[in-house]
Design a protein around this motif. Structure first.
Motif, PDB file in Angstrom:
ATOM      1  N   TRP A  22      -3.042   1.011  -0.983  1.00  0.00           N
ATOM      2  CA  TRP A  22      -4.399   1.567  -1.005  1.00  0.00           C
ATOM      3  C   TRP A  22      -5.209   1.036   0.160  1.00  0.00           C
ATOM      4  CZ3 TRP A  22      -4.966   5.232  -4.592  1.00  0.00           C
ATOM      5  CH2 TRP A  22      -4.090   5.221  -5.680  1.00  0.00           C
ATOM      6  N   LEU A  23      -6.086   1.894   0.685  1.00  0.00           N
ATOM      7  CA  LEU A  23      -7.033   1.511   1.730  1.00  0.00           C
ATOM      8  C   LEU A  23      -8.421   1.448   1.097  1.00  0.00           C
ATOM      9  CD1 LEU A  23      -5.810   3.910   4.566  1.00  0.00           C
ATOM     10  CD2 LEU A  23      -5.095   1.551   4.136  1.00  0.00           C
ATOM     11  N   ALA A  24      -9.108   0.313   1.255  1.00  0.00           N
ATOM     12  CA  ALA A  24     -10.445   0.123   0.681  1.00  0.00           C
ATOM     13  C   ALA A  24     -11.507   0.537   1.695  1.00  0.00           C
ATOM     14  CB  ALA A  24     -10.635  -1.337   0.286  1.00  0.00           C
ATOM     15  N   GLU A  25     -12.401   1.411   1.274  1.00  0.00           N
ATOM     16  CA  GLU A  25     -13.452   1.940   2.134  1.00  0.00           C
ATOM     17  C   GLU A  25     -14.747   1.113   1.980  1.00  0.00           C
ATOM     18  OE1 GLU A  25     -12.728   4.236   4.289  1.00  0.00           O
ATOM     19  OE2 GLU A  25     -10.758   4.623   3.465  1.00  0.00           O
ATOM     20  N   PRO A  26     -15.668   1.182   2.965  1.00  0.00           N
ATOM     21  CA  PRO A  26     -16.920   0.423   2.893  1.00  0.00           C
ATOM     22  C   PRO A  26     -17.768   0.737   1.655  1.00  0.00           C
ATOM     23  CG  PRO A  26     -16.599   1.267   5.108  1.00  0.00           C
ATOM     24  CD  PRO A  26     -15.527   1.885   4.246  1.00  0.00           C
ATOM     25  N   ASP A  27     -17.675   1.952   1.113  1.00  0.00           N
ATOM     26  CA  ASP A  27     -18.486   2.325  -0.058  1.00  0.00           C
ATOM     27  C   ASP A  27     -17.864   1.851  -1.377  1.00  0.00           C
ATOM     28  OD1 ASP A  27     -16.366   4.065  -0.451  1.00  0.00           O
ATOM     29  OD2 ASP A  27     -17.562   5.890  -0.302  1.00  0.00           O
ATOM     30  N   GLY A  28     -16.755   1.118  -1.310  1.00  0.00           N
ATOM     31  CA  GLY A  28     -16.101   0.607  -2.507  1.00  0.00           C
ATOM     32  C   GLY A  28     -14.997   1.502  -3.047  1.00  0.00           C
ATOM     33  N   SER A  29     -14.857   2.709  -2.513  1.00  0.00           N
ATOM     34  CA  SER A  29     -13.789   3.608  -2.959  1.00  0.00           C
ATOM     35  C   SER A  29     -12.461   3.203  -2.310  1.00  0.00           C
ATOM     36  CB  SER A  29     -14.123   5.059  -2.605  1.00  0.00           C
ATOM     37  OG  SER A  29     -14.138   5.226  -1.196  1.00  0.00           O
ATOM     38  N   VAL A  30     -11.380   3.719  -2.858  1.00  0.00           N
ATOM     39  CA  VAL A  30     -10.055   3.496  -2.282  1.00  0.00           C
ATOM     40  C   VAL A  30      -9.359   4.828  -2.117  1.00  0.00           C
ATOM     41  CG1 VAL A  30      -9.758   1.162  -3.189  1.00  0.00           C
ATOM     42  CG2 VAL A  30      -8.974   3.100  -4.533  1.00  0.00           C
ATOM     43  N   ARG A  31      -8.438   4.873  -1.162  1.00  0.00           N
ATOM     44  CA  ARG A  31      -7.610   6.069  -0.981  1.00  0.00           C
ATOM     45  C   ARG A  31      -6.175   5.628  -0.759  1.00  0.00           C
ATOM     46  NH1 ARG A  31      -7.345   7.500   4.935  1.00  0.00           N
ATOM     47  NH2 ARG A  31      -8.697   5.986   5.947  1.00  0.00           N
ATOM     48  N   SER A  32      -5.273   6.438  -1.228  1.00  0.00           N
ATOM     49  CA  SER A  32      -3.860   6.106  -1.133  1.00  0.00           C
ATOM     50  C   SER A  32      -3.368   6.212   0.301  1.00  0.00           C
ATOM     51  CB  SER A  32      -3.037   7.046  -2.017  1.00  0.00           C
ATOM     52  OG  SER A  32      -1.656   6.765  -1.873  1.00  0.00           O
ATOM     53  N   ALA A  33      -2.542   5.241   0.683  1.00  0.00           N
ATOM     54  CA  ALA A  33      -1.858   5.294   1.976  1.00  0.00           C
ATOM     55  C   ALA A  33      -0.379   5.587   1.770  1.00  0.00           C
ATOM     56  CB  ALA A  33      -2.044   3.977   2.726  1.00  0.00           C
ATOM     57  N   GLY A  34       0.024   5.818   0.506  1.00  0.00           N
ATOM     58  CA  GLY A  34       1.397   6.189   0.226  1.00  0.00           C
ATOM     59  C   GLY A  34       2.111   5.190  -0.660  1.00  0.00           C
ATOM     60  N   LEU A  35       3.350   5.533  -0.965  1.00  0.00           N
ATOM     61  CA  LEU A  35       4.201   4.708  -1.818  1.00  0.00           C
ATOM     62  C   LEU A  35       5.104   3.838  -0.958  1.00  0.00           C
ATOM     63  CD1 LEU A  35       5.305   7.401  -4.423  1.00  0.00           C
ATOM     64  CD2 LEU A  35       3.382   5.800  -4.571  1.00  0.00           C
ATOM     65  N   LEU A  36       5.320   2.597  -1.390  1.00  0.00           N
ATOM     66  CA  LEU A  36       6.239   1.716  -0.692  1.00  0.00           C
ATOM     67  C   LEU A  36       7.655   2.027  -1.149  1.00  0.00           C
ATOM     68  CD1 LEU A  36       4.345  -1.690  -0.969  1.00  0.00           C
ATOM     69  CD2 LEU A  36       4.274  -0.023   0.887  1.00  0.00           C
ATOM     70  N   GLN A  37       8.554   2.186  -0.205  1.00  0.00           N
ATOM     71  CA  GLN A  37       9.953   2.448  -0.501  1.00  0.00           C
ATOM     72  C   GLN A  37      10.693   1.115  -0.505  1.00  0.00           C
ATOM     73  OE1 GLN A  37      10.984   5.651  -1.234  1.00  0.00           O
ATOM     74  NE2 GLN A  37       8.779   5.990  -1.118  1.00  0.00           N
ATOM     75  N   VAL A  38      11.215   0.723  -1.669  1.00  0.00           N
ATOM     76  CA  VAL A  38      11.874  -0.570  -1.833  1.00  0.00           C
ATOM     77  C   VAL A  38      13.381  -0.360  -1.977  1.00  0.00           C
ATOM     78  CG1 VAL A  38      12.003  -2.666  -3.229  1.00  0.00           C
ATOM     79  CG2 VAL A  38       9.816  -1.473  -2.963  1.00  0.00           C
ATOM     80  N   ALA A  39      14.145  -1.017  -1.110  1.00  0.00           N
ATOM     81  CA  ALA A  39      15.608  -0.956  -1.171  1.00  0.00           C
ATOM     82  C   ALA A  39      16.107  -1.832  -2.324  1.00  0.00           C
ATOM     83  CB  ALA A  39      16.191  -1.432   0.156  1.00  0.00           C
ATOM     84  N   PRO A  40      17.332  -1.621  -2.787  1.00  0.00           N
ATOM     85  CA  PRO A  40      17.881  -2.434  -3.878  1.00  0.00           C
ATOM     86  C   PRO A  40      17.840  -3.943  -3.618  1.00  0.00           C
ATOM     87  CG  PRO A  40      19.277  -0.537  -3.514  1.00  0.00           C
ATOM     88  CD  PRO A  40      18.258  -0.556  -2.391  1.00  0.00           C
ATOM     89  N   ASP A  41      17.883  -4.352  -2.336  1.00  0.00           N
ATOM     90  CA  ASP A  41      17.835  -5.787  -2.010  1.00  0.00           C
ATOM     91  C   ASP A  41      16.413  -6.320  -1.879  1.00  0.00           C
ATOM     92  OD1 ASP A  41      17.001  -4.753   0.417  1.00  0.00           O
ATOM     93  OD2 ASP A  41      18.599  -5.687   1.588  1.00  0.00           O
ATOM     94  N   GLY A  42      15.399  -5.457  -2.132  1.00  0.00           N
ATOM     95  CA  GLY A  42      14.009  -5.886  -2.088  1.00  0.00           C
ATOM     96  C   GLY A  42      13.300  -5.651  -0.771  1.00  0.00           C
ATOM     97  N   GLU A  43      14.035  -5.215   0.259  1.00  0.00           N
ATOM     98  CA  GLU A  43      13.379  -4.933   1.533  1.00  0.00           C
ATOM     99  C   GLU A  43      12.513  -3.690   1.405  1.00  0.00           C
ATOM    100  OE1 GLU A  43      15.617  -4.992   5.095  1.00  0.00           O
ATOM    101  OE2 GLU A  43      16.446  -6.968   4.698  1.00  0.00           O
ATOM    102  N   VAL A  44      11.373  -3.712   2.121  1.00  0.00           N
ATOM    103  CA  VAL A  44      10.396  -2.629   2.044  1.00  0.00           C
ATOM    104  C   VAL A  44      10.349  -1.906   3.379  1.00  0.00           C
ATOM    105  CG1 VAL A  44       7.961  -2.082   1.657  1.00  0.00           C
ATOM    106  CG2 VAL A  44       9.039  -3.941   0.385  1.00  0.00           C
ATOM    107  N   ARG A  45      10.455  -0.596   3.320  1.00  0.00           N
ATOM    108  CA  ARG A  45      10.331   0.210   4.540  1.00  0.00           C
ATOM    109  C   ARG A  45       8.857   0.277   4.925  1.00  0.00           C
ATOM    110  NH1 ARG A  45      15.035   3.633   5.475  1.00  0.00           N
ATOM    111  NH2 ARG A  45      16.452   3.255   3.754  1.00  0.00           N
ATOM    112  N   PRO A  46       8.540   0.125   6.217  1.00  0.00           N
ATOM    113  CA  PRO A  46       7.133   0.146   6.628  1.00  0.00           C
ATOM    114  C   PRO A  46       6.495   1.520   6.458  1.00  0.00           C
ATOM    115  CG  PRO A  46       8.593  -0.035   8.532  1.00  0.00           C
ATOM    116  CD  PRO A  46       9.455  -0.094   7.312  1.00  0.00           C
ATOM    117  N   LEU A  47       5.200   1.513   6.176  1.00  0.00           N
ATOM    118  CA  LEU A  47       4.388   2.732   6.120  1.00  0.00           C
ATOM    119  C   LEU A  47       3.505   2.752   7.348  1.00  0.00           C
ATOM    120  CD1 LEU A  47       2.972   2.916   2.483  1.00  0.00           C
ATOM    121  CD2 LEU A  47       4.464   4.547   3.570  1.00  0.00           C
TER     122      LEU A  47
END
Length: 83
Positions: A22-47
């Motif tokens: 999530w990205l936090a905006e100055p007005d206090g709202s948030v917007r999604s930046a997407g889902l994190l893709q997690v490999a079986p070994d726990g590594e996360v693909r960058p967004l």
């Protein structure tokens, strides 16, 4: 791939849930930046965020599979963005 540390290497893969960034905006709202893709070994693909605008911070939550329009849980990680 980017490794996000916790008590062991990476993130725990989830069943029927997703990690959502999530990205936090100055007005206090948030917007999604997407889902994190997690490999079986726990590594996360960058967004890549195309337009972070006036984003003041980022957070990661655990959401139902496929993500949510707004966060449904407390952040497991949050951090301000400065500069």
């Amino acid at each position: 791939m980017t490794r996000i540390p916790n008590s062991h290497s990476g993130l725990d893969p989830l069943s029927k849930q997703d990690y959502q960034l999530w990205l936090a905006e100055p007005d206090g709202s948030v917007r999604s930046a997407g889902l994190l893709q997690v490999a079986p070994d726990g590594e996360v693909r960058p967004l890549l965020a195309a337009d972070i605008g006036n984003t003041e911070g980022i957070a990661v939550t655990v959401e139902p599979e496929g993500g949510s329009a707004q966060p449904t849980s407390d952040p497991m990680m949050q951090m301000p963005l400065t500069g």
